[in-house]
Design a protein around this motif. Sequence first.
Motif, mmCIF file in Angstrom:
data_model
loop_
_atom_site.group_PDB
_atom_site.id
_atom_site.type_symbol
_atom_site.label_atom_id
_atom_site.label_comp_id
_atom_site.label_asym_id
_atom_site.label_seq_id
_atom_site.Cartn_x
_atom_site.Cartn_y
_atom_site.Cartn_z
ATOM 1 N N THR A 86 -8.438 -2.697 -7.191
ATOM 2 C CA THR A 86 -8.215 -1.379 -6.596
ATOM 3 C C THR A 86 -8.282 -0.287 -7.652
ATOM 4 O O THR A 86 -8.938 0.751 -7.462
ATOM 5 C CB THR A 86 -6.838 -1.350 -5.906
ATOM 6 N N ASN B 264 0.823 -1.207 0.000
ATOM 7 C CA ASN B 264 0.000 0.000 0.000
ATOM 8 C C ASN B 264 0.858 1.258 0.000
ATOM 9 O O ASN B 264 0.525 2.252 -0.660
ATOM 10 C CB ASN B 264 -0.925 0.002 1.215
ATOM 11 N N THR C 98 -5.016 0.180 -1.258
ATOM 12 C CA THR C 98 -5.155 -1.244 -0.957
ATOM 13 C C THR C 98 -4.507 -1.523 0.391
ATOM 14 O O THR C 98 -3.954 -0.637 1.045
ATOM 15 C CB THR C 98 -4.505 -2.105 -2.052
#
Length: 780
Positions: free
Chosen positions: A349, A136, A316
């Motif tokens: 995503t 992320n 994410t």
Amino acid sequence: MSSRAQNENVGKIDDMGDLIIKIAPALGASLLGILVIIFLARVRVMSKDKGSAKMVAIADSIKEGAKAFLHKEYIYLSGFVLAMFVIIGVITTDWEKTGISFLLGAILSAACGYCGMLIAVEANVRTANAAKTGLNAALSVAFGSGGVMGLSVVCSGLLGLIIVYSIWEGNTQESTSYMAGFGFGASAIALFARVGGGIYTKAADVGADLVGKVESDIPEDSPKNPATIADNVGDNVGDVAGMGADLFESFVGSIIASIQLSEAAVETFRVVREDIGDDAAQERFALDREHFIGLPFWIAGLGIIAGIVGIFMVRTSNEVTVEDHGQSDKNQLLAAKQHEDLQNTLLHTIRRGIFTSTVLSWLLSWFTCAVFFGVDSSTCYYILGCITIGLIAGETIGICTEYATSFAYKPTISIAKKSRIGSAGVIIQGLGIGMLSTIAPMFVICIAVLGCYELAGDYGIAIAAVGMLSTLGVTLATDAFGPVADNAGGIAEMAELDKYVRDTTDGLDALGNTTAATGKGFAIGSAVLTALALLAAFKSDAGLDTIDISAAEVLVAAIFGACLPYIFAALTMMAVGRAASLMIEEVRRQFREYKLLSDNPLRQPDFAACVAISTKASIIEMIIPGILAILAPLFAGFLLGSEALGGLLVGALTSGFMLAVFMANAGGAWDNAKKFIEADRLGYDKGKGSSEHAAAVVGDTIGDPFKDTSGPALNILIKLMTMMSLVFAEDFPDKSYDDTQWWVAIVVAVFFLAIAFAITYWMRKTGFGTIDYGDGKAKR
């Protein structure tokens, strides 16, 4: 299409004639976008740590190379821009409006590319360092830089149009014709940025792959390969700066076409009221025209807001990671499954952000149409239908492109399986897949054009292009972050970071390849719709009711136009071949003289020498294709007349569309077939280092200039020729071989041939693009 007679008031905003009402949402959204750009740049990117000194040194080399190339390219382009400014002034005699608009469009297009490059070279090393923390964190940095690129394009493009329209205004096609100058400036810079950047990146990429991976069997981005830095520089100047300039041109072109076709919209949606006379009806028509001019500003402005929301939706977790499962068949299956899970997570995503912005853009478009024309008006829903078609068409072409190029689907897997019979099987299958992949986008565009024309005539096609590009902020962000992730992986490899760091960047890079292929499909679709709308505007400006393809001169021009994309693609493909030859020779020389492949090399690789080769080669090689694209419409228009020029544009559009889709999808499929094999999906004994992998690398090498140089540049070719024809539409003769102007075509042809001959002669005289095979004979 016949006029729609309606017993209703079309325009609902009585003071739409006021400038501020037309541009207020666009101006406000653009200023908001600039604030978000500053936030993303400072918080998402620049505030993050760069990592070790070795990582910083590698990143600085990439940054210096990218800046050096763009500085040199822009020096050459500044001379071209000034020359074109003079030509526009001499031919059109409109030095002020069209000329200044051209300069502003060129400056903003160049600035968008430079802005994208600057943020990309700052984000690459920070993405690599963030990958140590998790997926992320790395995605946040990489996608943040993509968001800066995407919003820079839409905000600067919209602000530029607001500036020129605020100065000179206008509510007829003639009084707003100066806006075509803005579009032409953007188109010209976009073409050279795409061609020059594409030649740069693929010369370095092909040279690095053939000598490094194929001949020497060293990993991609190995620090031993002197072409590695040039390869990473190319990602920034080609994939980032080039794509930014390309879509900047499409974005502003669609808005310009809508404004130019506002009179056509008035005729389509004319109001019939029996209780008033002609004078009052004409006043009603004038108010309607102002509404149709203001509509694209509102749609594009509110689309920026939708794009901003979509950018912040892309995030994410770190739950899906890639681990080393060992080398047994069972563990390799587990690794492949985990790799697929990672890709699905990342793709979901990205899709969440795009889908959110698309739905929000549609809702804001419905609101705009309701405010403009009334929620109970049929006009509201005719226009909204066109916008809806544009949004759906853009998404559908992206899905079709993903199916043709992603290794999750059969077409690309079939190419990978053909590697078992050698490189010939890979090449033949890839060519076939690329050709077949043109069918679905063709049907999508045909249905979109027919639907929009039935709903709102030529204006419907233009406003559909505006709708398709309204979410460009997030769409371009999903494309622009891929090269950043690719650079981050290269830095991780050269800095010899831990394997899990490279696995994380590889996951982002693989996703970037998929979104890049989707982005290319989106760019092609938007280019076709924009070019069709501009062609309709050209017909009106040139006073053409129809283009009679059965007329001899029109048919000849159409055949010539259909051939132009092939000539253009051939020139750019061979340019990559010559530039790559220079790179191959230099890498081989350094391997040989510096013993770079040994455990004790005599010195470090000379990365700067390879960067210099790509820079020089791309600057020289972009001249002939660029001048061809600019001069071809002038030659045909002044020799055969405006109707024949319309035939040329139709031929170039249809041929260029098919060829662009074929080249982009074939190249993307070859690339991902190689990655399918590298992920051991054919079997562990058929991965890297195998004969199957070597065959796939050959296909990927052929596909590199297909998908990153020639294919993307064709989008700009068809838009540039149409936009340039629109700028000079009123100056072309009505008939063929006009006694007073045919000599202009001869001057144009002689000028092009002189430039082409001079450059070709210089290349042969200096041995440019030749390889010394050690037999005493240099070969091309």
